[in-house]
Scaffold this motif. Structure first.
Motif, short mmCIF file in Angstrom:
data_model
loop_
_atom_site.label_atom_id
_atom_site.label_comp_id
_atom_site.label_asym_id
_atom_site.label_seq_id
_atom_site.Cartn_x
_atom_site.Cartn_y
_atom_site.Cartn_z
N CYS A 1 0.83 -1.21 0.00
CA CYS A 1 0.00 0.00 0.00
C CYS A 1 0.86 1.26 0.00
O CYS A 1 0.60 2.21 -0.75
CB CYS A 1 -0.94 0.01 1.21
N HIS B 1 -12.15 13.02 -4.59
CA HIS B 1 -13.25 12.06 -4.73
C HIS B 1 -14.56 12.77 -4.40
O HIS B 1 -14.57 13.92 -3.96
CB HIS B 1 -13.03 10.83 -3.85
N ARG C 1 -14.43 4.66 -7.03
CA ARG C 1 -13.16 3.95 -7.20
C ARG C 1 -12.10 4.85 -7.83
O ARG C 1 -11.17 4.39 -8.48
CB ARG C 1 -13.35 2.70 -8.05
N ASN D 1 -9.10 5.96 -3.39
CA ASN D 1 -8.23 4.88 -2.93
C ASN D 1 -7.08 5.39 -2.07
O ASN D 1 -6.68 4.72 -1.11
CB ASN D 1 -7.69 4.10 -4.13
N ARG E 1 -8.67 5.82 1.25
CA ARG E 1 -8.92 4.54 1.92
C ARG E 1 -7.65 4.03 2.60
O ARG E 1 -7.71 3.50 3.72
CB ARG E 1 -9.44 3.51 0.92
N GLU F 1 -10.41 -5.68 0.32
CA GLU F 1 -10.46 -4.24 0.05
C GLU F 1 -9.08 -3.70 -0.29
O GLU F 1 -8.91 -2.93 -1.25
CB GLU F 1 -11.04 -3.50 1.25
N ILE G 1 -7.80 -2.02 -3.87
CA ILE G 1 -7.16 -0.69 -3.90
C ILE G 1 -5.83 -0.76 -4.65
O ILE G 1 -5.56 0.07 -5.53
CB ILE G 1 -6.92 -0.18 -2.46
N GLU H 1 -6.27 -1.28 -8.42
CA GLU H 1 -6.72 -0.08 -9.11
C GLU H 1 -5.62 0.98 -9.19
O GLU H 1 -5.49 1.68 -10.21
CB GLU H 1 -7.97 0.47 -8.42
N LEU H 2 -4.82 1.10 -8.15
CA LEU H 2 -3.73 2.07 -8.19
C LEU H 2 -2.64 1.63 -9.17
O LEU H 2 -2.06 2.47 -9.88
CB LEU H 2 -3.14 2.29 -6.80
#
Length: 213
Positions: free
Chosen positions: A26, A96, A109, A114, A117, A145, A149, A152-153
């Motif tokens: 992350c 967002h 999304r 993200n 999040r 989850e 994330i 998608e990143l």
């Protein structure tokens, strides 16, 4: 708090896995987004401009310690709090739907959602945890989850799938007591160090823009 007081269980291992994902894939995903948005050479100047334009008497969102990290240009040393501030304030990533600083809607999304999040998950497990364990159901939901994330990143970054592959591996990789305590210990240590730094800096004179010139 001494970790030796607590036995290693499946639930403490779940927490260690989440910690490992937060501290590893992350954080690296946020570093990669920052690199995509802004080269290290341009960052100090842009931060200086941002600081200069803050309203008078506003507490700077970037500490003197973080300013030194920014000057180094080494994104690999940036942690989630610093990355969040830079991505939110220095880069031109659209907000967002519910705005920066708020929990995004589940259907949003976007890149900023993200980023938000990851910040929220980090805060939940660093600052607000009273029991150093995660039940299996919660772990699976949290893992899914975090995986989404990172997927998608990585799609936004346009890189390989290395980070999402790491998240998948961490879900079930062997984790003995020593490794487990290492990552839980990092959760405690990082929070403690940040509290100490904030306390020390509150006793010093305010930062000067020359600190990042």
């Amino acid at each position: 708090m001494a970790l030796s007081k607590y036995d290693s269980t499946r639930e403490t291992t779940n927490l260690a896995r989440v910690a490992r994902i937060i501290l590893g894939p992350c954080t690296d995903a946020l570093r990669a987004v920052l690199k995509k948005e802004m080269l290290p050479a341009a960052l100090p100047h842009n931060v200086k401009v941002f600081m200069a334009n803050l309203p008078k008497y506003t507490k700077p969102p970037i500490s003197k310690t973080q300013l030194q990290q920014i000057k180094s240009g080494d994104y690999s040393n940036f942690d989630i709090p610093l990355l969040y501030v830079l991505l939110r304030n220095i880069c031109s990533i659209p907000e967002h739907r519910l705005k920066w600083g708020n929990k995004p809607s589940r259907t949003d999304r976007s890149v900023s959602a993200n980023i938000e999040r990851i910040r929220l998950v980090r805060n939940e497990y660093y600052g607000h945890m009273t029991h150093f364990a995660i039940k299996d159901t919660e772990f699976i939901n949290q893992w899914k989850e975090l995986l989404l994330i990172v997927i998608e990143l990585e799609a936004y970054i346009g890189s390989s799938t290395d980070l999402q592959d790491a998240v998948k591996e961490i879900k079930s990789c062997p984790m003995d007591r020593e490794v487990e305590q290492k990552f839980i210990g990092k959760l405690l240590l990082i929070e403690e160090l940040q509290d100490r730094i904030a306390s020390l800096e509150n006793t010093k004179v305010p930062f000067l823009l020359k600190d990042i010139s």
